[in-house]
Design a protein around this motif. Structure first.
Motif, PDB file in Angstrom:
ATOM      1  N   ASP A  39      24.044  12.684  17.215  1.00 27.76           N
ATOM      2  CA  ASP A  39      24.765  13.572  18.138  1.00 27.76           C
ATOM      3  C   ASP A  39      23.944  14.812  18.463  1.00 27.76           C
ATOM      4  N   ASP A  40      23.241  15.332  17.448  1.00 27.71           N
ATOM      5  CA  ASP A  40      22.426  16.532  17.668  1.00 27.71           C
ATOM      6  C   ASP A  40      21.334  16.274  18.699  1.00 27.71           C
ATOM      7  N   LEU A  41      20.679  15.118  18.582  1.00 27.19           N
ATOM      8  CA  LEU A  41      19.497  14.868  19.415  1.00 27.19           C
ATOM      9  C   LEU A  41      19.783  14.053  20.671  1.00 27.19           C
ATOM     10  N   GLY A  42      20.923  13.365  20.707  1.00 25.88           N
ATOM     11  CA  GLY A  42      21.304  12.590  21.897  1.00 25.88           C
ATOM     12  C   GLY A  42      20.236  11.595  22.317  1.00 25.88           C
ATOM     13  N   ASN A  43      19.866  11.664  23.607  1.00 24.85           N
ATOM     14  CA  ASN A  43      18.896  10.712  24.151  1.00 24.85           C
ATOM     15  C   ASN A  43      17.517  10.829  23.552  1.00 24.85           C
ATOM     16  N   SER A  44      17.230  11.948  22.905  1.00 23.68           N
ATOM     17  CA  SER A  44      15.887  12.051  22.329  1.00 23.68           C
ATOM     18  C   SER A  44      15.832  11.533  20.891  1.00 23.68           C
ATOM     19  N   TYR A  45      16.957  10.984  20.396  1.00 23.54           N
ATOM     20  CA  TYR A  45      16.883  10.302  19.092  1.00 23.54           C
ATOM     21  C   TYR A  45      16.099   9.006  19.293  1.00 23.54           C
ATOM     22  N   PRO A  46      14.980   8.820  18.565  1.00 21.58           N
ATOM     23  CA  PRO A  46      14.145   7.636  18.803  1.00 21.58           C
ATOM     24  C   PRO A  46      14.926   6.332  18.614  1.00 21.58           C
ATOM     25  N   GLY A  47      14.932   5.485  19.651  1.00 24.57           N
ATOM     26  CA  GLY A  47      15.642   4.210  19.580  1.00 24.57           C
ATOM     27  C   GLY A  47      17.024   4.264  20.197  1.00 24.57           C
ATOM     28  N   SER A  48      17.424   5.437  20.712  1.00 24.83           N
ATOM     29  CA  SER A  48      18.800   5.580  21.208  1.00 24.83           C
ATOM     30  C   SER A  48      19.111   4.634  22.368  1.00 24.83           C
ATOM     31  N   ASN A  49      18.079   4.115  23.054  1.00 24.76           N
ATOM     32  CA  ASN A  49      18.347   3.171  24.155  1.00 24.76           C
ATOM     33  C   ASN A  49      18.269   1.698  23.719  1.00 24.76           C
ATOM     34  N   ASP A  50      18.046   1.452  22.429  1.00 26.91           N
ATOM     35  CA  ASP A  50      17.957   0.086  21.903  1.00 26.91           C
ATOM     36  C   ASP A  50      19.295  -0.234  21.214  1.00 26.91           C
ATOM     37  N   ILE A  51      20.150  -0.961  21.957  1.00 25.43           N
ATOM     38  CA  ILE A  51      21.531  -1.156  21.497  1.00 25.43           C
ATOM     39  C   ILE A  51      21.605  -1.910  20.167  1.00 25.43           C
ATOM     40  N   ASP A  52      20.791  -2.971  20.035  1.00 24.88           N
ATOM     41  CA  ASP A  52      20.803  -3.729  18.774  1.00 24.88           C
ATOM     42  C   ASP A  52      20.436  -2.831  17.604  1.00 24.88           C
ATOM     43  N   ALA A 162      19.569   8.445  -1.200  1.00 25.10           N
ATOM     44  CA  ALA A 162      18.493   7.983  -0.337  1.00 25.10           C
ATOM     45  C   ALA A 162      19.018   7.151   0.831  1.00 25.10           C
ATOM     46  N   SER A 163      18.143   6.927   1.805  1.00 24.58           N
ATOM     47  CA  SER A 163      18.518   6.169   3.008  1.00 24.58           C
ATOM     48  C   SER A 163      17.969   4.759   2.945  1.00 24.58           C
ATOM     49  N   ARG A 164      18.747   3.802   3.465  1.00 27.50           N
ATOM     50  CA  ARG A 164      18.248   2.429   3.518  1.00 27.50           C
ATOM     51  C   ARG A 164      17.880   2.004   4.937  1.00 27.50           C
ATOM     52  N   TYR A 165      18.342   2.753   5.943  1.00 29.53           N
ATOM     53  CA  TYR A 165      17.946   2.415   7.324  1.00 29.53           C
ATOM     54  C   TYR A 165      16.494   2.835   7.541  1.00 29.53           C
ATOM     55  N   ILE A 166      15.903   2.265   8.587  1.00 29.70           N
ATOM     56  CA  ILE A 166      14.504   2.581   8.884  1.00 29.70           C
ATOM     57  C   ILE A 166      14.401   3.162  10.293  1.00 29.70           C
ATOM     58  N   ARG A 167      13.441   4.033  10.515  1.00 34.68           N
ATOM     59  CA  ARG A 167      13.180   4.626  11.838  1.00 34.68           C
ATOM     60  C   ARG A 167      12.923   3.548  12.883  1.00 34.68           C
ATOM     61  N   HIS A 168      13.039   3.902  14.156  1.00 30.07           N
ATOM     62  CA  HIS A 168      12.829   2.928  15.227  1.00 30.07           C
ATOM     63  C   HIS A 168      11.343   2.625  15.418  1.00 30.07           C
ATOM     64  N   ILE A 169      11.078   1.368  15.747  1.00 31.81           N
ATOM     65  CA  ILE A 169       9.694   0.908  15.872  1.00 31.81           C
ATOM     66  C   ILE A 169       8.904   1.642  16.964  1.00 31.81           C
ATOM     67  N   SER A 170       9.603   2.254  17.908  1.00 33.07           N
ATOM     68  CA  SER A 170       8.900   2.950  19.000  1.00 33.07           C
ATOM     69  C   SER A 170       8.263   4.266  18.566  1.00 33.07           C
ATOM     70  N   SER A 171       8.694   4.828  17.434  1.00 32.64           N
ATOM     71  CA  SER A 171       8.030   6.061  16.987  1.00 32.64           C
ATOM     72  C   SER A 171       7.849   6.045  15.469  1.00 32.64           C
ATOM     73  N   PRO A 172       6.948   5.176  15.003  1.00 31.36           N
ATOM     74  CA  PRO A 172       6.792   4.988  13.558  1.00 31.36           C
ATOM     75  C   PRO A 172       6.161   6.177  12.823  1.00 31.36           C
ATOM     76  N   PHE A 173       5.406   6.997  13.510  1.00 29.25           N
ATOM     77  CA  PHE A 173       4.554   7.935  12.768  1.00 29.25           C
ATOM     78  C   PHE A 173       5.182   9.274  12.415  1.00 29.25           C
ATOM     79  N   TYR A 174       6.356   9.499  12.945  1.00 27.55           N
ATOM     80  CA  TYR A 174       7.119  10.684  12.551  1.00 27.55           C
ATOM     81  C   TYR A 174       8.597  10.383  12.731  1.00 27.55           C
ATOM     82  N   ALA A 175       9.382  10.564  11.697  1.00 21.45           N
ATOM     83  CA  ALA A 175      10.827  10.342  11.786  1.00 21.45           C
ATOM     84  C   ALA A 175      11.544  11.686  11.791  1.00 21.45           C
ATOM     85  N   VAL A 176      12.636  11.773  12.571  1.00 17.40           N
ATOM     86  CA  VAL A 176      13.366  13.043  12.692  1.00 17.40           C
ATOM     87  C   VAL A 176      14.349  13.269  11.546  1.00 17.40           C
ATOM     88  N   GLU A 177      14.534  12.248  10.720  1.00 20.61           N
ATOM     89  CA  GLU A 177      15.403  12.419   9.550  1.00 20.61           C
ATOM     90  C   GLU A 177      14.873  11.493   8.455  1.00 20.61           C
TER      91      GLU A 177
END
Ligand code: TIH
Ligand code: FE2
Length: 298
Positions: A39-52, A162-177
């Motif tokens: 919610d904080d980052l909206g459309n700029s959350y990496p992967g936000s346009n990948d519905i799956d 800890a987290s079990r989800y993984i960052r989106h493949i489109s931006s592997p080199f820096y995660a926002v959380e």
């Protein structure tokens, strides 16, 4: 004097003591609601346009396992394992150059024991078995960044949320959380180190029943040691070690590094979704431990 004694007693009658967990099992009663960074980052959350991906992500955030029992295995789609694969190779190479020895030793052991492999995200159950034999630390999944008080309460019992989800493949080199790469490639090798385990737990112990003000201080001490600390010329902090972009930034000395000092640490503002502009260093892990023990006392 009499008057102030009476005043103090009255105050004690009306301020409710803060509840805190007395065991690992008690950790199931803490508030584990998490920040909604999407919610904080909206459309700029990496992967936000990948519905799956977004559906998978929300299913991964939606669980709650007791701190006291085994962690069930998570499902990782092919794309998640691919993200892990890309990052695993890259990070391992960068760690050999820029991470502290204590981290590298344990990362190599995880690989030799086949607990970490390049093709699949490792499951917490396997990692926890190994961690248990090293320092007794344990990963317990949560849905995202929980509040500082709850997070620190876990550390008091060598529980790491800890987290079990993984960052989106489109931006592997820096995660926002923080994600599973952050926790497994950044934190786990160092929580298997007894000195690191001890001072992390010490921060947690001081948080039990502490005032909100004290919690804020402990969170900063944690942040500038466990998450973003530097040891000599090498990296200690998991927040750097899980981002290849940030490792390079620090490794190539594009980030300022100053001697670790409590006053400076407490005056810092958090930088959460971007490279750190300033980090603090100790000369060794033993010295960092000493700094942290002194800092949490004050
Ligand atoms: N930036 C880290 C990474 O890319 O792995 C994740 C974070 C750790 C702490 C805050 S954000
Ligand atoms: Fe972290």
């Amino acid at each position: 004097a009499m008057k102030s004694l009476l005043l103090n007693q009255t105050k004690q009658l009306f301020t409710k003591p803060i509840w805190y967990p007395r065991s690992r099992r008690d950790l199931d009663c803490i508030d584990k609601s998490h920040r909604n960074i999407i919610d904080d980052l909206g459309n700029s959350y990496p992967g936000s346009n990948d519905i799956d991906y977004m559906n998978w992500l929300s299913s991964m955030r939606n669980y709650d396992t007791p701190a006291d029992s085994d962690v069930p295995d998570a499902y990782y789609p092919e794309q998640a394992n691919k993200t892990w694969n890309i990052l695993y190779g890259k990070l391992k190479e960068l760690h050999s150059l820029y991470a502290c020895d204590e981290h590298n030793q344990n990362l190599i052991e995880l690989e030799n024991k086949n607990i970490y492999t390049e093709n699949e995200v490792p499951q917490f159950s396997k990692v926890n078995n190994w961690l248990n034999s090293k320092t007794g630390f344990k990963l317990v999944p949560v849905g995202g960044m929980i509040n500082a008080r709850s997070f620190l309460y876990g550390l008091a019992y060598r529980v790491f949320f800890a987290s079990r989800y993984i960052r989106h493949i489109s931006s592997p080199f820096y995660a926002v959380e923080p994600d599973v790469v952050h926790d497994l490639m950044g934190h786990v090798p160092l929580f298997a180190n007894e000195e690191m385990a001890e001072f992390s737990q010490e921060i947690g112990k001081k948080s039990l029943g502490a005032s909100d003000e004290k919690i804020d201080q402990l969170a900063k001490i944690y942040y500038y040691s466990v998450e973003f600390g530097v040891i000599g010329e090498k990296i200690l902090g998991a927040g750097i070690l899980s981002s290849s972009g940030e490792i390079i930034n620090v490794g190539e000395k594009k980030c300022k590094v100053e001697p670790w000092e409590l006053k400076k640490v407490l005056n810092m503002d958090y930088v959460l979704h971007d490279f750190q502009p300033l980090l603090f260093k100790a000369n060794s892990l033993t010295e960092m431990k000493k700094f942290v023990f002194e800092a949490v006392e004050s």
